[in-house]
Write a protein that holds these residues in place. Structure first.
Motif, PDB file in Angstrom:
ATOM      1  N   ILE A 166     -19.021  28.262 -58.007  1.00 31.78           N
ATOM      2  CA  ILE A 166     -20.527  28.025 -58.597  1.00 31.78           C
ATOM      3  C   ILE A 166     -20.577  28.745 -59.934  1.00 31.78           C
ATOM      4  N   THR A 167     -20.427  30.173 -59.746  1.00 30.78           N
ATOM      5  CA  THR A 167     -20.706  30.798 -60.685  1.00 30.78           C
ATOM      6  C   THR A 167     -19.854  32.563 -60.592  1.00 30.78           C
ATOM      7  N   SER A 168     -19.702  33.213 -61.580  1.00 29.90           N
ATOM      8  CA  SER A 168     -18.820  34.256 -61.234  1.00 29.90           C
ATOM      9  C   SER A 168     -19.492  35.370 -62.297  1.00 29.90           C
ATOM     10  N   LEU A 169     -19.192  36.609 -61.792  1.00 31.12           N
ATOM     11  CA  LEU A 169     -19.358  37.867 -62.586  1.00 31.12           C
ATOM     12  C   LEU A 169     -18.146  38.585 -62.749  1.00 31.12           C
ATOM     13  N   ARG A 170     -18.060  39.074 -64.160  1.00 29.43           N
ATOM     14  CA  ARG A 170     -16.822  39.974 -64.255  1.00 29.43           C
ATOM     15  C   ARG A 170     -17.409  41.233 -64.933  1.00 29.43           C
ATOM     16  N   VAL A 171     -17.118  42.450 -64.158  1.00 29.25           N
ATOM     17  CA  VAL A 171     -17.513  43.816 -64.643  1.00 29.25           C
ATOM     18  C   VAL A 171     -15.995  44.558 -64.836  1.00 29.25           C
ATOM     19  N   ARG A 172     -15.668  44.679 -66.172  1.00 33.08           N
ATOM     20  CA  ARG A 172     -14.361  45.418 -66.333  1.00 33.08           C
ATOM     21  C   ARG A 172     -13.202  44.664 -65.731  1.00 33.08           C
ATOM     22  N   SER A 173     -13.116  43.292 -65.826  1.00 31.46           N
ATOM     23  CA  SER A 173     -11.959  42.710 -65.224  1.00 31.46           C
ATOM     24  C   SER A 173     -11.731  41.253 -66.000  1.00 31.46           C
ATOM     25  N   GLU A 174     -10.610  40.987 -65.720  1.00 38.41           N
ATOM     26  CA  GLU A 174      -9.976  39.711 -66.616  1.00 38.41           C
ATOM     27  C   GLU A 174      -9.125  39.016 -65.566  1.00 38.41           C
ATOM     28  N   LEU A 175      -9.528  39.363 -64.296  1.00 34.48           N
ATOM     29  CA  LEU A 175      -8.782  38.761 -63.439  1.00 34.48           C
ATOM     30  C   LEU A 175      -9.436  37.114 -63.325  1.00 34.48           C
ATOM     31  N   PRO A 176      -8.445  36.210 -63.203  1.00 32.50           N
ATOM     32  CA  PRO A 176      -9.018  34.786 -63.063  1.00 32.50           C
ATOM     33  C   PRO A 176      -9.447  34.285 -61.634  1.00 32.50           C
ATOM     34  N   THR A 177     -10.888  33.798 -61.971  1.00 33.84           N
ATOM     35  CA  THR A 177     -11.560  33.559 -60.745  1.00 33.84           C
ATOM     36  C   THR A 177     -10.971  32.365 -59.721  1.00 33.84           C
ATOM     37  N   GLU A 178     -10.277  31.696 -60.448  1.00 32.50           N
ATOM     38  CA  GLU A 178      -9.333  30.594 -59.690  1.00 32.50           C
ATOM     39  C   GLU A 178      -8.801  30.974 -58.523  1.00 32.50           C
TER      40      GLU A 178
END
Length: 78
Positions: free
Chosen positions: A44-56
């Motif tokens: 639905i949505t995501s949040l990245r804080v100091r991360s480039e990990l793929p949400t997939e």
């Protein structure tokens, strides 16, 4: 063969979810990534804080956990 379709998620839900992640989750120490997804693993949505990990990858894990839990429930009669 039937083509899979993504769920239709209203923009208002995406915006509300993003707001919650930014207000509630982002300030927590140690959080690098957060994902809000449907029970079957669609993002639905995501949040990245100091991360480039793929949400997939997280979505795929959420889907796996959901289907595993559903299978357990069927076996146990829940």
């Amino acid at each position: 063969m039937k083509t899979p379709t993504l769920p239709r998620i209203p923009p208002s839900l995406i915006e509300a979810g993003s707001d919650v992640l930014h207000r509630v989750v982002a300030p927590l120490e140690g959080v690098h990534i957060a994902l809000l997804c449907t029970p079957d693993g669609f993002e639905i949505t995501s949040l990245r804080v100091r991360s480039e990990l793929p949400t997939e990858r997280l979505s795929a894990m959420a889907c796996l956990l959901y289907t595993s839990d559903a299978a357990d429930d069927m076996q146990c009669g829940d």
